[in-house]
Write a protein that holds these residues in place. Sequence first.
Motif, PDB file in Angstrom:
ATOM      1  N   THR A  39       0.812  -1.219   0.000  1.00  0.00           N
ATOM      2  CA  THR A  39       0.000   0.000   0.000  1.00  0.00           C
ATOM      3  C   THR A  39       0.844   1.267   0.000  1.00  0.00           C
ATOM      4  OG1 THR A  39      -0.127  -0.041   2.430  1.00  0.00           O
ATOM      5  CG2 THR A  39      -1.937  -1.088   1.219  1.00  0.00           C
ATOM      6  N   ARG A  40       2.153   1.119   0.265  1.00  0.00           N
ATOM      7  CA  ARG A  40       3.045   2.276   0.308  1.00  0.00           C
ATOM      8  C   ARG A  40       4.212   2.053  -0.647  1.00  0.00           C
ATOM      9  NH1 ARG A  40       0.896   6.630   2.709  1.00  0.00           N
ATOM     10  NH2 ARG A  40       3.028   7.401   2.854  1.00  0.00           N
ATOM     11  N   SER A  41       4.789   3.149  -1.095  1.00  0.00           N
ATOM     12  CA  SER A  41       5.869   3.052  -2.075  1.00  0.00           C
ATOM     13  C   SER A  41       7.115   2.366  -1.530  1.00  0.00           C
ATOM     14  CB  SER A  41       6.244   4.455  -2.574  1.00  0.00           C
ATOM     15  OG  SER A  41       6.627   5.284  -1.486  1.00  0.00           O
ATOM     16  N   ASP A  42       7.274   2.362  -0.204  1.00  0.00           N
ATOM     17  CA  ASP A  42       8.510   1.853   0.379  1.00  0.00           C
ATOM     18  C   ASP A  42       8.286   0.702   1.347  1.00  0.00           C
ATOM     19  OD1 ASP A  42       7.232   3.242   2.362  1.00  0.00           O
ATOM     20  OD2 ASP A  42       8.960   4.458   2.954  1.00  0.00           O
ATOM     21  N   LEU A 114      -8.174   4.235  -7.349  1.00  0.00           N
ATOM     22  CA  LEU A 114      -8.850   5.503  -7.092  1.00  0.00           C
ATOM     23  C   LEU A 114      -9.820   5.344  -5.920  1.00  0.00           C
ATOM     24  CD1 LEU A 114      -9.812   6.306 -10.795  1.00  0.00           C
ATOM     25  CD2 LEU A 114      -7.719   6.985  -9.609  1.00  0.00           C
ATOM     26  N   ASP A 115      -9.863   6.350  -5.071  1.00  0.00           N
ATOM     27  CA  ASP A 115     -10.758   6.315  -3.917  1.00  0.00           C
ATOM     28  C   ASP A 115     -11.402   7.678  -3.724  1.00  0.00           C
ATOM     29  OD1 ASP A 115     -11.847   6.335  -1.229  1.00  0.00           O
ATOM     30  OD2 ASP A 115     -10.714   4.494  -0.879  1.00  0.00           O
ATOM     31  N   VAL A 157      -2.582  -6.566 -11.957  1.00  0.00           N
ATOM     32  CA  VAL A 157      -2.758  -5.381 -11.117  1.00  0.00           C
ATOM     33  C   VAL A 157      -3.881  -5.641 -10.119  1.00  0.00           C
ATOM     34  CG1 VAL A 157      -3.168  -2.894 -11.107  1.00  0.00           C
ATOM     35  CG2 VAL A 157      -2.162  -3.982 -13.131  1.00  0.00           C
ATOM     36  N   VAL A 158      -3.647  -5.272  -8.860  1.00  0.00           N
ATOM     37  CA  VAL A 158      -4.696  -5.320  -7.843  1.00  0.00           C
ATOM     38  C   VAL A 158      -5.281  -3.911  -7.745  1.00  0.00           C
ATOM     39  CG1 VAL A 158      -5.269  -5.809  -5.439  1.00  0.00           C
ATOM     40  CG2 VAL A 158      -3.488  -7.143  -6.601  1.00  0.00           C
ATOM     41  N   VAL A 159      -6.522  -3.750  -8.201  1.00  0.00           N
ATOM     42  CA  VAL A 159      -7.134  -2.427  -8.337  1.00  0.00           C
ATOM     43  C   VAL A 159      -8.045  -2.107  -7.160  1.00  0.00           C
ATOM     44  CG1 VAL A 159      -8.691  -1.008  -9.725  1.00  0.00           C
ATOM     45  CG2 VAL A 159      -7.004  -2.484 -10.851  1.00  0.00           C
ATOM     46  N   HIS A 160      -7.764  -0.988  -6.524  1.00  0.00           N
ATOM     47  CA  HIS A 160      -8.642  -0.434  -5.494  1.00  0.00           C
ATOM     48  C   HIS A 160      -9.526   0.605  -6.165  1.00  0.00           C
ATOM     49  CE1 HIS A 160      -9.685   1.278  -1.462  1.00  0.00           C
ATOM     50  NE2 HIS A 160      -9.802   2.390  -2.182  1.00  0.00           N
ATOM     51  N   SER A 161     -10.851   0.407  -6.070  1.00  0.00           N
ATOM     52  CA  SER A 161     -11.775   1.366  -6.672  1.00  0.00           C
ATOM     53  C   SER A 161     -12.979   1.519  -5.758  1.00  0.00           C
ATOM     54  CB  SER A 161     -12.233   0.878  -8.054  1.00  0.00           C
ATOM     55  OG  SER A 161     -13.160   1.793  -8.628  1.00  0.00           O
ATOM     56  N   ARG A 162     -13.094   2.711  -5.154  1.00  0.00           N
ATOM     57  CA  ARG A 162     -14.208   2.967  -4.233  1.00  0.00           C
ATOM     58  C   ARG A 162     -14.861   4.292  -4.585  1.00  0.00           C
ATOM     59  NH1 ARG A 162     -13.625   3.044   2.343  1.00  0.00           N
ATOM     60  NH2 ARG A 162     -11.954   4.492   1.777  1.00  0.00           N
ATOM     61  N   ILE A 181      -7.205  -7.773 -10.895  1.00  0.00           N
ATOM     62  CA  ILE A 181      -8.335  -7.959  -9.987  1.00  0.00           C
ATOM     63  C   ILE A 181      -8.972  -6.619  -9.650  1.00  0.00           C
ATOM     64  CG2 ILE A 181      -9.025  -8.817  -7.708  1.00  0.00           C
ATOM     65  CD1 ILE A 181      -6.298 -10.306  -7.646  1.00  0.00           C
ATOM     66  N   ILE A 182     -10.288  -6.557  -9.688  1.00  0.00           N
ATOM     67  CA  ILE A 182     -11.009  -5.450  -9.073  1.00  0.00           C
ATOM     68  C   ILE A 182     -11.275  -5.896  -7.641  1.00  0.00           C
ATOM     69  CG2 ILE A 182     -12.952  -3.875  -9.201  1.00  0.00           C
ATOM     70  CD1 ILE A 182     -11.051  -3.841 -11.642  1.00  0.00           C
ATOM     71  N   HIS A 183     -10.466  -5.383  -6.744  1.00  0.00           N
ATOM     72  CA  HIS A 183     -10.402  -5.877  -5.370  1.00  0.00           C
ATOM     73  C   HIS A 183     -11.518  -5.289  -4.513  1.00  0.00           C
ATOM     74  CE1 HIS A 183      -9.033  -4.990  -1.257  1.00  0.00           C
ATOM     75  NE2 HIS A 183      -8.788  -3.751  -1.632  1.00  0.00           N
ATOM     76  N   CYS A 184     -12.026  -6.113  -3.561  1.00  0.00           N
ATOM     77  CA  CYS A 184     -13.123  -5.696  -2.674  1.00  0.00           C
ATOM     78  C   CYS A 184     -14.242  -5.051  -3.478  1.00  0.00           C
ATOM     79  CB  CYS A 184     -12.619  -4.749  -1.597  1.00  0.00           C
ATOM     80  SG  CYS A 184     -11.857  -5.593  -0.223  1.00  0.00           S
ATOM     81  N   TYR A 185     -14.758  -5.772  -4.425  1.00  0.00           N
ATOM     82  CA  TYR A 185     -15.725  -5.232  -5.367  1.00  0.00           C
ATOM     83  C   TYR A 185     -16.923  -4.630  -4.646  1.00  0.00           C
ATOM     84  CZ  TYR A 185     -18.596  -4.696  -9.479  1.00  0.00           C
ATOM     85  OH  TYR A 185     -19.359  -4.153 -10.479  1.00  0.00           O
TER      86      TYR A 185
END
Length: 287
Positions: A39-42, A114-115, A157-162, A181-185
């Motif tokens: 979830t973070r760049s590092d 995107l959220d 790609v694991v995609v977060h879209s809310r 994946i469209i994650h947590c659809y």
Amino acid sequence: MFSDTHFHFHHLIERGLDGGEILTQLAERNMFFGLDIGTRSDDLLRRHVQIQETVAKLPESVRGAADEMLYYSAGIWPDVDEIKNRVEAMKKLEDSIEAFVDKSHLVAIGECGLDHHWNPSGVDGRCESDFDQSVYEGERELFQMQIELARKMNLPVVVHSRDAFSDTIDCIKNMGYHNGIIHCYSYGKEEALQFLDLGWYIAFGGATTYTKKTKMDEMTELLRFVPDDRILMETDSPYLAPVPFRGQTNTPVLIEHCYHFVAQARGIMSSELSVLVDKNIRHLFKL
């Protein structure tokens, strides 16, 4: 017995839970795949070290199985600071991937996306006022940069879209890379059709079990609509614990409750759903 396509094990460790006990239970269930999501760049190297330290302390009887089932993704969740510093963030992400020693167990880019769910008091602290035009456009750019990275690495790609369907579908169409994946659809049947037509997998988790009685027919129709070869299950722990554990800290051990709910809606046994999900995981992640 069951597969789990998504858990944030570093959060479990940092929250003081017994990560060793959880991993032991998963290994004893013969769970062949668990994906620790970035979830973070590092955070990739740190997560790997934390998990390996936990695995090293497990009983010898389960240590090998636990290590074998653990896979990783690397990605940047659309945090406002990461969006504003997206060029530097992407450099950190790519450097961490380059330095990652367990390349065969790095199987996805994400979670990214995107959220637009505005909840200042929530864990994400999302404020609509933070999203002026430059941040809004930067969020799209950061997402598309990660899709391009996935393309270069030939990874899903694991995609977060809310609350951001239109922008999400626009971004992935812009990039023309439909692998993941469209994650947590969290959308409906018509939106699912658009993702499915492009080749994406749909993943369901604990939030599915929160469906109100008045919406149950719609949810059942959606769960039956997603084809056998495109459905995945996930926990998204430590968040979205399924009923009857809603409001508690989620762990991958609770995945069976999600399987039961979704399998019941599809009119099959949980074990049958698990076979489908296992097959889809192997195909998506090339295992």
